[in-house]
Scaffold this active site. Structure first.
Site, PDB file in Angstrom:
ATOM      1  N   ARG A  15       3.446 -70.504 -69.095  1.00  0.00           N
ATOM      2  CA  ARG A  15       4.103 -69.678 -68.120  1.00  0.00           C
ATOM      3  C   ARG A  15       4.692 -70.489 -66.848  1.00  0.00           C
ATOM      4  O   ARG A  15       5.148 -69.900 -65.950  1.00  0.00           O
ATOM      5  CB  ARG A  15       2.939 -68.720 -67.670  1.00  0.00           C
ATOM      6  CG  ARG A  15       3.146 -67.536 -68.440  1.00  0.00           C
ATOM      7  CD  ARG A  15       1.411 -66.842 -68.484  1.00  0.00           C
ATOM      8  NE  ARG A  15       0.291 -66.821 -68.879  1.00  0.00           N
ATOM      9  CZ  ARG A  15      -0.427 -66.549 -68.176  1.00  0.00           C
ATOM     10  NH1 ARG A  15      -0.807 -65.417 -67.964  1.00  0.00           N
ATOM     11  NH2 ARG A  15      -1.849 -67.158 -68.776  1.00  0.00           N
ATOM     12  N   GLN A  74      -4.805 -86.280 -76.342  1.00  0.00           N
ATOM     13  CA  GLN A  74      -5.071 -85.856 -77.204  1.00  0.00           C
ATOM     14  C   GLN A  74      -3.684 -85.757 -77.352  1.00  0.00           C
ATOM     15  O   GLN A  74      -2.898 -84.605 -77.260  1.00  0.00           O
ATOM     16  CB  GLN A  74      -5.177 -84.481 -77.073  1.00  0.00           C
ATOM     17  CG  GLN A  74      -6.059 -83.498 -77.905  1.00  0.00           C
ATOM     18  CD  GLN A  74      -6.225 -82.143 -77.289  1.00  0.00           C
ATOM     19  OE1 GLN A  74      -6.093 -81.979 -76.289  1.00  0.00           O
ATOM     20  NE2 GLN A  74      -6.908 -81.056 -78.019  1.00  0.00           N
ATOM     21  N   GLY A 141     -13.711 -63.700 -70.467  1.00  0.00           N
ATOM     22  CA  GLY A 141     -14.605 -63.643 -71.121  1.00  0.00           C
ATOM     23  C   GLY A 141     -15.879 -62.922 -70.220  1.00  0.00           C
ATOM     24  O   GLY A 141     -16.144 -63.407 -69.374  1.00  0.00           O
ATOM     25  N   LYS A 353      10.808 -98.108 -38.153  1.00  0.00           N
ATOM     26  CA  LYS A 353      10.188 -98.260 -40.128  1.00  0.00           C
ATOM     27  C   LYS A 353      10.109-100.287 -39.129  1.00  0.00           C
ATOM     28  O   LYS A 353      10.555-101.101 -39.254  1.00  0.00           O
ATOM     29  CB  LYS A 353      11.855 -98.476 -40.777  1.00  0.00           C
ATOM     30  CG  LYS A 353      11.498 -98.960 -42.370  1.00  0.00           C
ATOM     31  CD  LYS A 353      11.018 -99.799 -42.968  1.00  0.00           C
ATOM     32  CE  LYS A 353      12.645-100.860 -42.683  1.00  0.00           C
ATOM     33  NZ  LYS A 353      12.404-102.160 -43.689  1.00  0.00           N
TER      34      LYS A 353
END
Length: 463
Positions: A15, A74, A141, A353
């Protein structure tokens, strides 16, 4: 007992509509996964194991700088239970509390993770589920508790009856804490007899209960800790929550913000009291700002150390140090280890710098000063440049105390300009200049009187 945190970060995050792994999308100044590793680290995790999969190389490359993080891949994405088993087997996890966290859970607090782990440390419970009560529980859930307070079961939203949807408000945040030995012993019992043919970690609750072990919950004190990121809309929503929480903490400690919604501060940034952060200011990384400073508007500092009573207006600073009472901007760019010493001034359209600007020195406008060691009380005229790069090598310029560099001076490194020396405007300095000397390098000025009007007359005749 040693605590292990396993962070699941192998998912694709479809998504997000991105070529990058979901956990690599940034919330404030860092990818989502690094918010979770940071929380686990601050919670006292002895081991942090990140399970990578989709975009594994990108995630590994980012986490390489976090030396205490182990990555386990995995190769087949077969669910959260499978990912957990892969991590346990590859990293040889066998004892102590094991906390399973999601890599897209950026707002979880270290105190919550520690309490989560402590729930299973005593051996009374084999598993704890991280729960929350969001304002709108739809989609989560639901956790049903038994009479003795242990977990009876987890009911997914699609399986909830209308009554359960209304009465069961304790929601599963998708994170689990386990007794490491029991998890190792039983994780292989998770099956894949479901529509997706995947191994789901929540099944461990029923498996452990079947073996006579207790399961319980750890409730998030703030439901936002349990919110994950599944879309760019949610990323923006959680970014706003993190921004507000950090800014409220800073204001409570004595920092002023004209408009907190337009100030973004990373979680590891420190800001002293009586400092004002103006709109469109971003402070990232290990930045620290002292007391009594004004930062902004339109300022971004990354890994920058700022002293007290410093004014930074429209400044970009990356890996720099700015000492007390210095002023920078508007529209200045400081990078690469630049160090602005006390009371120095860096002005408009100036870039530094790898340069030290000495105490009280000034680089007021339109200049590039790179690879330079500058003493105290130096004045750099507008349009001056240290020519530090020959196409192959970087070379340094040294400018002594009190030197006066005329406007439009080119200093071709390596070169040294002594204390108190002066360079004439529009000079190209290629040789060392002794202390207290004047160095002028320019061709003789040529003039031809009356030329301009004669030229114009000639052009008109030709037309």
């Amino acid at each position: 007992m040693p605590m292990t945190a396993i962070i699941l970060a192998a998912g694709e995050g479809t998504r997000m509509k991105s070529r990058h792994p979901k956990v690599m999308h940034k919330l404030l100044d860092r990818p989502l996964v690094s918010w979770v590793t940071r929380a686990a680290r601050n919670a006292g995790a002895d081991r942090i194991i990140v399970v990578v999969g989709n975009g594994a190389e990108e995630v590994r490359a980012h986490l390489a700088s976090e030396k205490d993080v182990e990555c386990v891949e995995q190769t087949e994405r077969l669910g959260t239970g499978h990912a957990t088993r892969v991590a346990i087997e590859a990293a040889h996890v066998s004892e102590g509390p094991v906390v399973i966290l999601n890599g897209d859970l950026p707002l979880i607090e270290s105190e919550t993770i520690r309490a989560f782990a402590d729930t299973v440390s005593s051996g009374e419970h084999a598993c704890a589920i991280l729960t929350m009560t969001p304002p709108d529980p739809f989609g989560y859930g639901r956790v049903e508790l038994a009479a003795d307070g242990t977990v009876a079961r987890i009911i997914e939203q699609k399986d909830c009856t209308p009554e359960q949807s209304e009465t069961l408000l304790e929601c599963n945040a998708g994170c689990y804490a386990f007794d490491g030995a029991l998890l190792t012993a039983h994780v292989g019992e998770i099956g894949c007899e479901n529509a997706q043919h995947e191994y789901y970690l929540p099944d461990m609750v029923e498996i452990l209960r079947g073996h006579g072990h207790s399961t319980t919950i750890t409730h998030c004190p703030d439901y936002v800790e349990g919110l994950g990121v599944n879309s760019r809309v949610q990323l923006a929503e959680l970014t706003a929550l993190a921004q507000a929480k950090i800014n409220e903490g800073l204001m409570a400690s004595g920092v002023t913000m004209l408009d907190p919604k337009t100030v973004w501060v990373g979680p590891d940034v420190a800001v002293g009291r009586d400092t004002e952060l103006l709109p469109m200011t971003m402070l990232w990384g290990a930045t620290s700002v002292g007391e009594g400073c004004t930062v902004g508007p339109n300022t971004r500092l990354t890994n920058t150390t700022v002293g007290n009573n410093v004014l930074l207006e429209e400044v970009v600073g990356v890996d720099v140090t700015i000492d007390d009472d210095a002023t920078c901007g508007p529209r200045a760019y400081l990078r690469g280890g630049a160090h602005v010493l006390e009371s120095a001034h860096i002005g408009t359209h100036v870039e530094l710098k790898n340069t030290v600007v000495g105490k009280g020195s000034k680089v007021p406008h339109l200049s590039y000063i790179g690879d330079c060691e500058m003493g105290a009380g130096v004045n750099i005229g507008g349009g001056s440049i240290t020519c530090n790069y020959d196409g192959v090598h970087k070379s340094r310029t040294t400018i002594g105390d009190g030197a006066f560099i005329g406007s439009d001076t080119m200093m071709v490194a390596p070169v040294s300009i002594g204390a108190g020396a002066i360079t004439g405007a529009s000079s190209c300095i290629t040789k060392d200049v002794p202390a207290d000397a004047l160095a002028v390098e320019r061709s003789e000025q040529f003039m031809k009187e009356g030329y301009a009007s004669k030229r114009l007359e000639r052009l008109r005749k030709e037309a």
